[in-house]
Write an enzyme that holds these catalytic residues in place. Structure first.
Site, PDB file in Angstrom:
ATOM      1  N   HIS A  31      34.396 -35.631  39.820  1.00 30.08           N
ATOM      2  CA  HIS A  31      34.421 -34.340  40.422  1.00 30.08           C
ATOM      3  C   HIS A  31      33.606 -33.285  39.741  1.00 30.08           C
ATOM      4  O   HIS A  31      33.633 -33.323  38.264  1.00 30.08           O
ATOM      5  CB  HIS A  31      35.871 -33.792  40.781  1.00 30.08           C
ATOM      6  N   ASP A  65      41.515 -36.826  34.238  1.00 26.57           N
ATOM      7  CA  ASP A  65      41.569 -35.990  35.225  1.00 26.57           C
ATOM      8  C   ASP A  65      42.489 -36.555  36.328  1.00 26.57           C
ATOM      9  O   ASP A  65      42.258 -37.508  37.225  1.00 26.57           O
ATOM     10  CB  ASP A  65      40.401 -35.670  35.905  1.00 26.57           C
ATOM     11  N   GLN A  84      43.860 -36.659  41.665  1.00 28.80           N
ATOM     12  CA  GLN A  84      44.024 -37.550  42.669  1.00 28.80           C
ATOM     13  C   GLN A  84      44.989 -38.821  42.457  1.00 28.80           C
ATOM     14  O   GLN A  84      45.007 -39.511  43.408  1.00 28.80           O
ATOM     15  CB  GLN A  84      42.700 -37.962  43.171  1.00 28.80           C
ATOM     16  N   LYS A  86      47.924 -30.457  45.157  1.00 27.45           N
ATOM     17  CA  LYS A  86      47.546 -31.928  45.607  1.00 27.45           C
ATOM     18  C   LYS A  86      48.788 -32.571  45.604  1.00 27.45           C
ATOM     19  O   LYS A  86      48.686 -33.895  45.923  1.00 27.45           O
ATOM     20  CB  LYS A  86      46.381 -32.389  44.794  1.00 27.45           C
ATOM     21  N   CYS A 128      32.488 -32.224  46.380  1.00 28.74           N
ATOM     22  CA  CYS A 128      32.415 -31.789  45.043  1.00 28.74           C
ATOM     23  C   CYS A 128      31.940 -32.833  44.068  1.00 28.74           C
ATOM     24  O   CYS A 128      32.677 -32.831  42.749  1.00 28.74           O
ATOM     25  CB  CYS A 128      33.620 -31.117  44.549  1.00 28.74           C
TER      26      CYS A 128
HETATM   27  C1  LIG Z   1      39.332 -35.643  40.871  1.00 29.47           C
HETATM   28  C2  LIG Z   1      39.598 -34.007  40.904  1.00 29.47           C
HETATM   29  N1  LIG Z   1      39.177 -33.147  39.939  1.00 29.47           N
HETATM   30  C3  LIG Z   1      39.434 -31.991  39.914  1.00 29.47           C
HETATM   31  C4  LIG Z   1      39.659 -31.296  41.077  1.00 29.47           C
HETATM   32  C5  LIG Z   1      39.674 -29.582  41.033  1.00 29.47           C
HETATM   33  O1  LIG Z   1      41.004 -29.486  41.447  1.00 29.47           O
HETATM   34  P1  LIG Z   1      41.386 -27.894  41.571  1.00 29.47           P
HETATM   35  O2  LIG Z   1      40.113 -27.316  42.528  1.00 29.47           O
HETATM   36  O3  LIG Z   1      42.789 -28.091  42.241  1.00 29.47           O
HETATM   37  O4  LIG Z   1      41.514 -27.373  40.316  1.00 29.47           O
HETATM   38  C6  LIG Z   1      39.923 -32.262  42.109  1.00 29.47           C
HETATM   39  C7  LIG Z   1      39.973 -31.357  43.590  1.00 29.47           C
HETATM   40  O5  LIG Z   1      39.634 -31.800  44.578  1.00 29.47           O
HETATM   41  C8  LIG Z   1      39.755 -33.357  42.121  1.00 29.47           C
HETATM   42  O6  LIG Z   1      39.778 -34.149  43.300  1.00 29.47           O
END
Ligand SMILES: Cc1ncc(COP(=O)(O)O)c(C=O)c1O
Length: 406
Positions: A124, A201, A204, A227, A365
């Site tokens: 992401h 990270d 998900q 999430k 993203c």
């Molecule tokens: C794999 C992953 N990393 C980071 C993020 C960023 O999360 P946030 O916008 O809640 O900070 C997301 C959001 O969709 C994500 O799916």
């Protein structure tokens, strides 16, 4: 898998699900973007503001003591939820993005020109851009693990990228765009052999199964509350105490200090060293409520329910001649991405929305991933514990009808 009674009971705890959208019952299949919130989480937010609203750690009055105790209790619940060694290792952030930016900023002084940071093609933007910015500040080099045609991470290529120059490996547990589950245990073990730090990270993954940060052996694990059935604006940076202690503070202000004078400031201990300013108190308390909500169920049953539903969805999509599923990873979780031949993703999304079906279209993203797959975007269906087989049947029927229209 959850039986019908359990599923009905569970769905009743998510009031938003019972509404009509465009004159159809809402079918919410955009859970990777954000999940819906159960009543107990809504009540926790309400109760905090209604009954105990006060700033934390500062005053000697009763309300502040209650707010502080609820806030710190939330940290304890979070530590248990991911099996952290200590509550000191839980840093509240605004979400995954802020947690990654925190680490990237704090590493500025310890990364030298020529050091290497490894990420993967699946990331992401939140797990790409902060590292690019760190590389720009320090002269470090960003290396990217390629994918196999299956969209699994190419572990052989990863092994070749690793060296004693590698200072950090930052990869996602699960891809938000296409659902690939990365073999993070192996990724962590290999990184540790070179002495690199590892950030996972978990945005998900955290909603889908139990995460045990000590068993994983990484240095940092980050995720967002929204999430995993919690509110927006709150997330978690978990770091090994030793790894966090090696970092300087990031933002300066109240709470993160021990003493301040114009001549010299000394910093607070973990976790407060990284929590400058008034925190999101209601956010932390209600995120902890989302955690206790999840752990009130047998999480293996919830995971099996989601896995079965995902396998069912994927099998239905595979049977549709104009649908192409993106990737065939060893393990997929949370959702599946696809395109429809000769149709725009956004048209498909809009027409599904007219039937009350919420899916996500676009690059999710993850533009570098889309570029590597030669796609401008996909249609993504992402699942949560409250989704049902009947919802998937309705979605597949709607998609089938769309094929004739588009
Ligand atoms: C794999 C992953 N990393 C980071 C993020 C960023 O999360 P946030 O916008 O809640 O900070 C997301 C959001 O969709 C994500 O799916």
């Amino acid at each position: 898998m959850l039986n019908d009674i359990e599923l009905t009971d569970l769905r009743q705890q998510f009031p938003v699900l019972s509404q009509q959208v465009n004159d159809h019952p809402l079918i919410y299949l955009d859970n990777a973007a954000t999940s819906q919130k159960p009543l107990c989480v809504l009540e926790a937010i309400n109760t905090y503001y209604r009954d105990i609203n006060a700033n934390v750690h500062r005053a000697s009055h009763a309300l502040s003591a209650q707010a502080t105790s609820a806030y710190e209790n939330a940290r304890d619940i979070c530590a248990q939820f991911i099996n952290a060694n200590s509550s000191k290792e839980i840093i509240w952030t605004r979400g995954t993005t802020e947690a990654i930016n925190l680490i990237a900023n704090c590493l500025t002084t310890s990364i030298q020109a020529g050091d290497e940071i490894i990420i993967s093609t699946l990331e992401h933007h939140a797990n790409i851009v902060p590292w690019q910015m760190l590389a720009q500040r320090t002269g470090a080099i960003l290396k990217v693990i390629p994918l196999l045609p299956s969209t699994d991470i190419d572990i052989q290529a990863y092994k070749q990228l690793l060296s004693d120059k590698t200072k950090l490996v930052a990869v996602s547990h699960v891809s938000n765009a296409i659902g690939t589950v990365n073999p993070i245990e192996e990724i962590i073990t290999l990184a540790k052999q070179t002495g690199a730090k590892v950030l996972i990270d978990g945005a998900q993954a955290i909603a889908h199964w139990q995460v045990d940060v000590q068993a994983l052996g990484c240095d940092f694990y980050v995720f967002s509350g929204h999430k995993m059935y919690g509110p927006t604006g709150i997330g978690v940076l978990w770091g090994k105490e030793e790894a966090l202690n090696q970092l300087p503070p990031w933002q300066g202000g109240g709470e993160m200090i021990k003493t301040v004078s114009f001549a010299q400031t000394t910093y607070n201990e973990l976790p407060f060293k990284f929590e400058a300013g008034t925190p999101n108190i209601a956010g932390a308390i209600s995120l902890a409520r989302a955690m206790t909500f999840l752990t009130s169920y047998d999480r293996q049953v919830l995971a099996a329910h989601e896995a079965e539903l995902l396998a069912y969805t994927t099998a239905q999509l595979e049977n549709m001649p104009r649908i192409k599923i993106i990737g065939a990873p060893h393990h997929r979780a949370g959702g599946v991405s696809f395109i429809m031949d000769d149709a725009h993703n956004s048209d498909v999304g809009m027409l599904l929305d007219l039937q009350g079906i919420a899916v996500r279209t676009g690059h999710h993203c993850a533009q570098p991933l889309m570029q590597s797959l030669n796609l401008s975007g996909t249609i993504r269906v992402s699942l949560a514990i409250y989704n049902t087989k009947a919802e998937i049947d309705f979605f597949i029927k709607a998609l089938n009808e769309l094929q004739d229209l588009l």
